[in-house]
Design a protein around this motif. Structure first.
Motif, PDB file in Angstrom:
ATOM      1  N   TYR A 206       0.858  -1.183   0.000  1.00 41.85           N
ATOM      2  CA  TYR A 206       0.000   0.000   0.000  1.00 41.85           C
ATOM      3  C   TYR A 206       0.891   1.229   0.000  1.00 41.85           C
ATOM      4  O   TYR A 206       2.046   1.187   0.416  1.00 41.85           O
ATOM      5  N   SER A 213      -4.751   1.915  -1.141  1.00 43.30           N
ATOM      6  CA  SER A 213      -4.843   1.297   0.175  1.00 43.30           C
ATOM      7  C   SER A 213      -4.385  -0.158   0.153  1.00 43.30           C
ATOM      8  O   SER A 213      -3.708  -0.604   1.072  1.00 43.30           O
ATOM      9  N   HIS A 214      -4.736  -0.911  -0.857  1.00 40.27           N
ATOM     10  CA  HIS A 214      -4.349  -2.322  -0.938  1.00 40.27           C
ATOM     11  C   HIS A 214      -4.062  -2.680  -2.390  1.00 40.27           C
ATOM     12  O   HIS A 214      -4.828  -2.337  -3.278  1.00 40.27           O
ATOM     13  N   GLN A 215      -2.992  -3.398  -2.597  1.00 38.83           N
ATOM     14  CA  GLN A 215      -2.676  -3.888  -3.940  1.00 38.83           C
ATOM     15  C   GLN A 215      -2.040  -5.281  -3.826  1.00 38.83           C
ATOM     16  O   GLN A 215      -1.032  -5.453  -3.142  1.00 38.83           O
ATOM     17  N   TYR A 244      -4.574  -6.859  -8.421  1.00 35.89           N
ATOM     18  CA  TYR A 244      -5.811  -6.364  -7.811  1.00 35.89           C
ATOM     19  C   TYR A 244      -5.452  -5.096  -7.057  1.00 35.89           C
ATOM     20  O   TYR A 244      -4.624  -5.114  -6.148  1.00 35.89           O
ATOM     21  N   GLU A 246      -6.860  -1.668  -5.007  1.00 31.09           N
ATOM     22  CA  GLU A 246      -7.985  -1.038  -4.317  1.00 31.09           C
ATOM     23  C   GLU A 246      -7.614   0.413  -4.042  1.00 31.09           C
ATOM     24  O   GLU A 246      -6.857   0.714  -3.110  1.00 31.09           O
ATOM     25  N   THR A 252     -12.277  -0.337  -7.044  1.00 34.60           N
ATOM     26  CA  THR A 252     -11.373  -1.477  -7.117  1.00 34.60           C
ATOM     27  C   THR A 252     -11.356  -2.023  -8.532  1.00 34.60           C
ATOM     28  O   THR A 252     -12.169  -1.680  -9.374  1.00 34.60           O
TER      29      THR A 252
END
Length: 339
Positions: A206, A213-215, A244, A246, A252
């Protein structure tokens, strides 16, 4: 005076005994028996066996011939053997000796030495902690200073390697964070053929300053070792990845990307090495959407478990709308400890 039959018989017997005695003296067995001692002896061999009989020593002195009343003639090596006289009464009153079989001596070539068992191979995990100072320039707009902490756990086997690498960047100015980024990657390598390896890189990260925020990302492919000699190793190969991401503000999404990764290592001296790993990620349906990543480190071993490292990381995202903010340059000065 006429010879009586008794006198004739007596003279004939004496002549026969004389002839037989002369024949016995000229035979080999008789000569060996004449040379042998008449006294019974006790022979103790180096292995603990005991023989009772008469002992004859061969001319070279290296062998004895022990003639036992029960076993016959036995040829034993004189080296390490001991003998002593045994009186007839002791022989008569002593217990009956069990037959002793003396094996023939073995030459050194005939002695089988069992091979030492190979020690069980143990593969150890290597652990490394690294920390230091980071300077980051995002294009020509922002320049920040932050601290950098990195931890690594790696394990090598005869057919491959596995490495878990975690990096955290954090910096602030006037109590406001200007860097807050985490990157964790699990790298696996397995040798398929002599110069072909299978690779898989599974990562999570991140970057709150980039609103990410999230990957999650999983890239797998093949690596072809192009050169590996004289302290230099270079490998390159294609791959395919699944991303992926986010984003905090933009929702997303999944993305399939192509990949080309290269690894370069140069062991300059026994204590100094240079490593570079670079990758090119692209979206097959839109080649304008790509990302370049490069990680270089010059490492010097200053003690048995301590290293001084100079790092340089470069990242370029072509999809960013502002050209000045597409590239990130990060410079590090770190101290590492391996245990």
């Amino acid at each position: 005076m006429p010879t009586t039959p008794f006198r004739f018989s007596r003279r004939f017997a004496e002549a026969g005994c004389l002839i037989l005695g002369l024949a016995a003296l000229h035979s080999p067995c008789a000569a060996q028996a004449a040379d042998a001692p008449k006294i019974l002896q006790r022979v103790e061999l180096p292995g603990g066996e005991v023989l009772i009989g008469t002992v004859a020593v061969e001319p070279d002195g290296a062998w004895w011939v022990v003639t036992s009343p029960t076993l016959g003639a036995l040829r034993v090596p004189a080296a390490g053997a001991r003998r002593s006289d045994v009186s007839p009464p002791a022989m008569e009153s002593g217990p009956t000796m069990a037959p002793v079989i003396v094996p023939p001596p073995l030459t050194p070539a005939a002695v089988a030495v069992p091979a030492a068992a190979a020690p069980a191979s143990t593969v150890k995990w290597k652990r490394k902690l690294e920390g230091g100072y980071n300077y980051q320039a995002s294009g020509s707009n922002v320049a920040t200073h932050s601290t950098f902490v990195r931890g690594e756990i790696s394990r090598s086997t005869p057919t491959g390697s596995h490495t878990l690498d975690a990096r955290y960047y954090y910096g602030s100015q006037n109590s406001i964070a200007n860097t807050d980024r985490l990157a964790v990657v699990l790298k696996s390598r397995e040798t398929l053929l002599k110069r072909i390896e299978f690779r898989n890189d599974l990562s999570y990260g991140y970057d709150y300053l980039k609103d990410l925020s999230h990957q999650f990302e999983d890239v797998f492919g093949l690596t072809f070792v192009m050169y590996d000699k004289h302290r230099v190793r270079y490998a390159i190969g294609p791959g395919l990845g699944l991303q992926y991401a986010e984003a905090i503000r933009n929702g997303t999404g999944f993305k399939i990307v192509g990949d080309v990764t290269q690894d370069f290592r140069w062991q300059i001296t026994d204590l100094i090495s240079f490593n570079n790993r670079a990758s090119y990620l692209y979206e097959p349906e839109n080649l304008a959407d790509y990302r370049l990543r490069s990680d270089s480190v010059l490492s010097a071993q200053v003690a048995k478990s301590v290293s001084l490292n100079l790092r340089y990381e470069y990242e370029y995202e072509a999809i960013r709308p502002v050209a000045a903010g597409r590239s990130d340059h990060r410079f590090f000065t770190t101290l590492g400890y391996e245990f």
